[in-house]
Design a protein around this motif. Structure first.
Motif, PDB file in Angstrom:
ATOM      1  N   ASP A  58     -59.950 -43.381 -71.810  1.00  0.00           N
ATOM      2  CA  ASP A  58     -59.493 -43.973 -72.691  1.00  0.00           C
ATOM      3  C   ASP A  58     -57.955 -43.865 -73.331  1.00  0.00           C
ATOM      4  O   ASP A  58     -57.734 -44.594 -74.345  1.00  0.00           O
ATOM      5  CB  ASP A  58     -60.452 -43.404 -73.935  1.00  0.00           C
ATOM      6  N   VAL A  59     -57.346 -43.397 -72.819  1.00  0.00           N
ATOM      7  CA  VAL A  59     -55.835 -43.458 -72.905  1.00  0.00           C
ATOM      8  C   VAL A  59     -55.274 -44.959 -72.904  1.00  0.00           C
ATOM      9  O   VAL A  59     -55.691 -45.509 -71.924  1.00  0.00           O
ATOM     10  CB  VAL A  59     -54.906 -42.564 -71.945  1.00  0.00           C
ATOM     11  N   LYS A  60     -54.477 -45.101 -73.688  1.00  0.00           N
ATOM     12  CA  LYS A  60     -53.859 -46.462 -73.605  1.00  0.00           C
ATOM     13  C   LYS A  60     -52.866 -46.610 -72.347  1.00  0.00           C
ATOM     14  O   LYS A  60     -52.372 -45.676 -71.839  1.00  0.00           O
ATOM     15  CB  LYS A  60     -52.980 -46.628 -74.843  1.00  0.00           C
ATOM     16  N   LEU A  61     -52.875 -47.731 -71.879  1.00  0.00           N
ATOM     17  CA  LEU A  61     -52.057 -48.080 -70.490  1.00  0.00           C
ATOM     18  C   LEU A  61     -50.709 -47.728 -70.749  1.00  0.00           C
ATOM     19  O   LEU A  61     -49.817 -47.058 -69.841  1.00  0.00           O
ATOM     20  CB  LEU A  61     -52.342 -49.597 -70.117  1.00  0.00           C
ATOM     21  N   SER A  62     -50.266 -47.965 -71.858  1.00  0.00           N
ATOM     22  CA  SER A  62     -48.710 -47.532 -72.383  1.00  0.00           C
ATOM     23  C   SER A  62     -48.458 -46.283 -72.085  1.00  0.00           C
ATOM     24  O   SER A  62     -47.245 -45.734 -71.640  1.00  0.00           O
ATOM     25  CB  SER A  62     -48.291 -48.139 -73.477  1.00  0.00           C
ATOM     26  N   ALA A  63     -49.452 -45.402 -72.600  1.00  0.00           N
ATOM     27  CA  ALA A  63     -49.348 -43.897 -72.579  1.00  0.00           C
ATOM     28  C   ALA A  63     -49.334 -43.310 -70.773  1.00  0.00           C
ATOM     29  O   ALA A  63     -48.697 -42.470 -70.553  1.00  0.00           O
ATOM     30  CB  ALA A  63     -50.346 -43.165 -73.196  1.00  0.00           C
ATOM     31  N   ALA A  64     -50.111 -43.923 -70.245  1.00  0.00           N
ATOM     32  CA  ALA A  64     -49.956 -43.929 -68.835  1.00  0.00           C
ATOM     33  C   ALA A  64     -48.852 -43.929 -67.970  1.00  0.00           C
ATOM     34  O   ALA A  64     -48.520 -43.445 -67.364  1.00  0.00           O
ATOM     35  CB  ALA A  64     -51.215 -44.248 -68.136  1.00  0.00           C
ATOM     36  N   ILE A  65     -48.455 -45.333 -68.418  1.00  0.00           N
ATOM     37  CA  ILE A  65     -47.166 -45.815 -67.785  1.00  0.00           C
ATOM     38  C   ILE A  65     -46.015 -44.835 -68.192  1.00  0.00           C
ATOM     39  O   ILE A  65     -45.156 -44.499 -67.366  1.00  0.00           O
ATOM     40  CB  ILE A  65     -46.989 -47.045 -68.321  1.00  0.00           C
ATOM     41  N   LYS A  66     -46.194 -44.311 -69.150  1.00  0.00           N
ATOM     42  CA  LYS A  66     -44.950 -42.869 -69.835  1.00  0.00           C
ATOM     43  C   LYS A  66     -45.149 -41.905 -68.916  1.00  0.00           C
ATOM     44  O   LYS A  66     -44.038 -41.441 -68.351  1.00  0.00           O
ATOM     45  CB  LYS A  66     -45.130 -42.911 -71.284  1.00  0.00           C
ATOM     46  N   VAL A  67     -46.309 -41.535 -68.688  1.00  0.00           N
ATOM     47  CA  VAL A  67     -46.524 -40.463 -67.752  1.00  0.00           C
ATOM     48  C   VAL A  67     -46.122 -40.698 -66.253  1.00  0.00           C
ATOM     49  O   VAL A  67     -45.370 -39.879 -65.703  1.00  0.00           O
ATOM     50  CB  VAL A  67     -48.151 -40.242 -67.426  1.00  0.00           C
ATOM     51  N   LEU A  68     -46.202 -41.706 -65.849  1.00  0.00           N
ATOM     52  CA  LEU A  68     -45.926 -42.292 -64.417  1.00  0.00           C
ATOM     53  C   LEU A  68     -44.271 -42.012 -64.373  1.00  0.00           C
ATOM     54  O   LEU A  68     -43.553 -41.786 -63.610  1.00  0.00           O
ATOM     55  CB  LEU A  68     -46.306 -43.580 -63.937  1.00  0.00           C
ATOM     56  N   GLY A  69     -43.618 -42.590 -65.452  1.00  0.00           N
ATOM     57  CA  GLY A  69     -42.130 -42.932 -65.527  1.00  0.00           C
ATOM     58  C   GLY A  69     -41.468 -41.386 -65.586  1.00  0.00           C
ATOM     59  O   GLY A  69     -40.720 -41.248 -64.956  1.00  0.00           O
TER      60      GLY A  69
ATOM     61  N   LYS B 221     -42.004 -39.527 -62.604  1.00  0.00           N
ATOM     62  CA  LYS B 221     -41.320 -40.166 -61.310  1.00  0.00           C
ATOM     63  C   LYS B 221     -42.648 -40.474 -60.194  1.00  0.00           C
ATOM     64  O   LYS B 221     -42.225 -39.946 -59.168  1.00  0.00           O
ATOM     65  CB  LYS B 221     -40.282 -39.745 -60.966  1.00  0.00           C
ATOM     66  N   ILE B 222     -43.739 -40.611 -60.388  1.00  0.00           N
ATOM     67  CA  ILE B 222     -44.817 -41.147 -59.540  1.00  0.00           C
ATOM     68  C   ILE B 222     -45.358 -42.322 -59.596  1.00  0.00           C
ATOM     69  O   ILE B 222     -45.034 -43.072 -60.440  1.00  0.00           O
ATOM     70  CB  ILE B 222     -45.994 -39.882 -59.943  1.00  0.00           C
ATOM     71  N   GLY B 223     -46.234 -42.530 -58.544  1.00  0.00           N
ATOM     72  CA  GLY B 223     -46.541 -43.809 -58.407  1.00  0.00           C
ATOM     73  C   GLY B 223     -47.976 -44.295 -58.605  1.00  0.00           C
ATOM     74  O   GLY B 223     -48.566 -45.278 -59.014  1.00  0.00           O
ATOM     75  N   ALA B 224     -48.744 -43.176 -58.998  1.00  0.00           N
ATOM     76  CA  ALA B 224     -50.177 -43.161 -59.267  1.00  0.00           C
ATOM     77  C   ALA B 224     -50.662 -41.888 -59.985  1.00  0.00           C
ATOM     78  O   ALA B 224     -50.118 -40.847 -59.821  1.00  0.00           O
ATOM     79  CB  ALA B 224     -50.818 -43.408 -58.230  1.00  0.00           C
ATOM     80  N   VAL B 225     -51.745 -42.371 -60.751  1.00  0.00           N
ATOM     81  CA  VAL B 225     -52.345 -41.082 -61.610  1.00  0.00           C
ATOM     82  C   VAL B 225     -53.832 -41.117 -61.546  1.00  0.00           C
ATOM     83  O   VAL B 225     -54.126 -42.359 -61.359  1.00  0.00           O
ATOM     84  CB  VAL B 225     -51.890 -41.044 -63.067  1.00  0.00           C
ATOM     85  N   LEU B 226     -54.256 -40.069 -61.276  1.00  0.00           N
ATOM     86  CA  LEU B 226     -56.031 -39.932 -61.291  1.00  0.00           C
ATOM     87  C   LEU B 226     -56.400 -40.300 -62.558  1.00  0.00           C
ATOM     88  O   LEU B 226     -55.697 -39.733 -63.625  1.00  0.00           O
ATOM     89  CB  LEU B 226     -56.503 -38.681 -60.679  1.00  0.00           C
ATOM     90  N   VAL B 227     -57.653 -40.989 -62.653  1.00  0.00           N
ATOM     91  CA  VAL B 227     -58.249 -41.127 -63.831  1.00  0.00           C
ATOM     92  C   VAL B 227     -59.430 -40.415 -63.900  1.00  0.00           C
ATOM     93  O   VAL B 227     -60.399 -40.534 -63.113  1.00  0.00           O
ATOM     94  CB  VAL B 227     -58.666 -42.497 -64.396  1.00  0.00           C
TER      95      VAL B 227
ATOM     96  N   ARG C  62     -49.146 -50.773 -58.619  1.00  0.00           N
ATOM     97  CA  ARG C  62     -49.527 -52.102 -58.272  1.00  0.00           C
ATOM     98  C   ARG C  62     -50.772 -52.484 -59.325  1.00  0.00           C
ATOM     99  O   ARG C  62     -50.802 -53.740 -59.685  1.00  0.00           O
ATOM    100  CB  ARG C  62     -50.448 -51.797 -56.850  1.00  0.00           C
ATOM    101  N   ASP C  63     -51.739 -51.433 -59.758  1.00  0.00           N
ATOM    102  CA  ASP C  63     -52.433 -51.868 -60.733  1.00  0.00           C
ATOM    103  C   ASP C  63     -51.927 -52.375 -62.114  1.00  0.00           C
ATOM    104  O   ASP C  63     -52.094 -53.734 -62.748  1.00  0.00           O
ATOM    105  CB  ASP C  63     -53.420 -50.754 -60.972  1.00  0.00           C
ATOM    106  N   ILE C  64     -50.798 -51.904 -62.440  1.00  0.00           N
ATOM    107  CA  ILE C  64     -50.151 -52.221 -63.694  1.00  0.00           C
ATOM    108  C   ILE C  64     -49.512 -53.584 -63.495  1.00  0.00           C
ATOM    109  O   ILE C  64     -49.769 -54.408 -64.242  1.00  0.00           O
ATOM    110  CB  ILE C  64     -49.179 -51.010 -63.835  1.00  0.00           C
ATOM    111  N   VAL C  65     -48.581 -53.665 -62.324  1.00  0.00           N
ATOM    112  CA  VAL C  65     -47.989 -54.772 -62.236  1.00  0.00           C
ATOM    113  C   VAL C  65     -48.779 -56.051 -62.134  1.00  0.00           C
ATOM    114  O   VAL C  65     -48.706 -57.191 -62.724  1.00  0.00           O
ATOM    115  CB  VAL C  65     -47.288 -54.810 -60.770  1.00  0.00           C
TER     116      VAL C  65
ATOM    117  N   ARG D 281     -52.455 -60.857 -67.662  1.00  0.00           N
ATOM    118  CA  ARG D 281     -52.722 -60.675 -68.881  1.00  0.00           C
ATOM    119  C   ARG D 281     -51.552 -60.612 -69.760  1.00  0.00           C
ATOM    120  O   ARG D 281     -51.547 -60.502 -71.356  1.00  0.00           O
ATOM    121  CB  ARG D 281     -53.793 -59.917 -69.128  1.00  0.00           C
ATOM    122  N   GLY D 282     -50.307 -60.245 -69.461  1.00  0.00           N
ATOM    123  CA  GLY D 282     -49.138 -60.088 -70.348  1.00  0.00           C
ATOM    124  C   GLY D 282     -49.204 -58.760 -70.916  1.00  0.00           C
ATOM    125  O   GLY D 282     -49.899 -57.812 -70.669  1.00  0.00           O
ATOM    126  N   ALA D 283     -48.159 -58.625 -71.743  1.00  0.00           N
ATOM    127  CA  ALA D 283     -47.817 -57.423 -72.407  1.00  0.00           C
ATOM    128  C   ALA D 283     -48.825 -56.635 -73.204  1.00  0.00           C
ATOM    129  O   ALA D 283     -48.790 -55.592 -73.580  1.00  0.00           O
ATOM    130  CB  ALA D 283     -46.358 -57.517 -73.041  1.00  0.00           C
TER     131      ALA D 283
END
Length: 142
Positions: free
Chosen positions: A20-31, A34-40, A53-56, A62-64
């Motif tokens: 249920d974490v927002k995608l924006s928060a998960a992207i922040k974790v990746l950044g 400095k990793i390319g994937a995170v387990l859900v 790849r999922d994010i891109v 669907r856009g931003a």
């Protein structure tokens, strides 16, 4: 060489986010990491994986506005995994055929690690360097 040997060197740390974490928060974790994937994961249970790849893909479709959606709406649900006893050659083939770069390691129904193609390449390079050094030492003593 097995997956276990990579995890013994790399470590068994698992970075995860809840569905249920927002995608924006998960992207922040990746950044930040400095990793390319995170387990859900939800209460220790693997529900999916979120990769760059999922994010891109979803941003292109669907856009931003998708950044405010939960990770569960974007993640890959059919997660391919491996075991610690699997050979590196076998998982390299699996990753190449499946066109993915991250593979959760599962033992007895529990996630015990995550390996990436980068981990495999690093290990293989180390293996080749060790072999070259052994050959040089052999030649010097012959």
């Amino acid at each position: 060489m097995t997956v276990r040997s990579i995890l013994d060197t790399k470590g068994h740390q698992i970075l995860s986010v809840e569905p249920d974490v927002k995608l924006s928060a998960a992207i922040k974790v990746l950044g930040e990491r400095k990793i390319g994937a995170v387990l859900v994961m939800n209460q220790g249970h693997l529900e999916g994986i979120l990769s760059e790849r999922d994010i891109v893909r979803v941003l292109g479709e669907r856009g931003a506005r998708v950044l405010e959606e939960p990770v569960s709406a974007v993640m890959t649900r059919k997660v391919v995994s491996c075991r610690e006893s699997d050979t590196v050659a076998g998982i390299m083939e699996m990753m190449t055929l499946g066109k993915f770069r991250h593979l959760p390691v599962i033992e007895d129904g529990k996630v015990v690690g995550l390996i990436s193609i980068g981990d495999i390449v690093k290990r293989r390079v180390h293996e080749f360097e060790t072999e070259q050094e052994a050959l040089r030492d052999y030649i010097k003593t012959a």
